[in-house]
Design an enzyme around this catalytic site. Sequence first.
Site, PDB file in Angstrom:
ATOM      1  N   ASP A 124     -56.499   5.562   9.972  1.00  0.00           N
ATOM      2  CA  ASP A 124     -57.135   6.788  10.452  1.00  0.00           C
ATOM      3  C   ASP A 124     -58.130   7.258   9.399  1.00  0.00           C
ATOM      4  O   ASP A 124     -57.781   7.377   8.214  1.00  0.00           O
ATOM      5  CB  ASP A 124     -56.096   7.869  10.727  1.00  0.00           C
ATOM      6  CG  ASP A 124     -55.355   7.633  12.040  1.00  0.00           C
ATOM      7  OD1 ASP A 124     -54.534   8.485  12.411  1.00  0.00           O
ATOM      8  OD2 ASP A 124     -55.601   6.610  12.694  1.00  0.00           O
ATOM      9  N   HIS A 146     -53.774   5.648   6.006  1.00  0.00           N
ATOM     10  CA  HIS A 146     -54.962   6.498   5.911  1.00  0.00           C
ATOM     11  C   HIS A 146     -55.922   5.934   4.860  1.00  0.00           C
ATOM     12  O   HIS A 146     -55.506   5.597   3.751  1.00  0.00           O
ATOM     13  CB  HIS A 146     -54.572   7.932   5.554  1.00  0.00           C
ATOM     14  CG  HIS A 146     -53.927   8.660   6.688  1.00  0.00           C
ATOM     15  ND1 HIS A 146     -52.586   8.602   6.956  1.00  0.00           N
ATOM     16  CD2 HIS A 146     -54.464   9.463   7.664  1.00  0.00           C
ATOM     17  CE1 HIS A 146     -52.306   9.332   8.025  1.00  0.00           C
ATOM     18  NE2 HIS A 146     -53.424   9.861   8.481  1.00  0.00           N
TER      19      HIS A 146
END
Length: 300
Positions: free
Chosen positions: A116, A266
């Site tokens: 992400d 992430h």
Amino acid sequence: MKNLRFKQKKRVFRVSAVIGLLIAAFFAGRSAAVLRYGSVPASVGHDLQQELPSDPASGKNTADGILTNSAEGNWGLSFQEEGKPPVANATREELAPYGAWYAQDTQEKVIYLTFDCGYENGNTPAILAALKKHQAPATFFAVGNFIADNPELIRQMLAEGHTVGNHTMHHPDMSRIAEMTAFEKEIRDLEQIFKETTGQEISKYYRPPQGKYSQANLKMAQQLGYQTFFWSLAYVDWYEDKQPTKEEAFDKLLGRIHPGAVVLLHNTSATNGAILDELLTKWEEMGYRFGTLKDLTEAG
């Protein structure tokens, strides 16, 4: 005195039995209720949300969130056995009609890597270098500001065989959006900035910001031609000033990996940038290979 103690023990036993029956009845109906409302009751919210990460773009931590509004829900996981898939908010069978996924039902040691992308703080080049070294494909779910601020990284991802997915334009809580017009705008605006940056159409892969979703959201994404992707393995890696140690990261990412896992990391994480090469090596030594989300959906 003995009679009093006996009565007290008897009352405790009865109360425990009633509680046990209530818990059993609750879990029997939990799965269908979760998919219908996109949430879990507050009594088990903490357990199921224990590995639920928030996104760096939001600045909110939903890991310990307790849901109080049945119209909104957090994707959540409960890990019960090392090396085995976790129990999720909804089953694969319940998600399938909406074109939604969180893992593959398989015994094959395959991993689906996803990242992400809320913003860039210097770790994405190291992540891309590690992926390239291991010839490991990944899907990067990007928000609007990441694409606007990092066009070269987006183009590099595509050039090196990765996929870019839709994480919405502004990273709102999409579960609070009930109208198709507003939902579609978040999706279409991201599509537009991606096309302006790359000259290509974005892959029709959607990840709800913060993992927040509703049944209506799943339907709207599907109507726009998207498949929705949650995850079956993640860890708390998004706090810039509170990064996990290498040992903490490996404890979660090695101990909880399982066949068919969709892994969420992430790109903002300095730990991920530092350990990814070694992490991929260790997964390979465990017998795993890396697949694409297209592989996942085609495998069924």
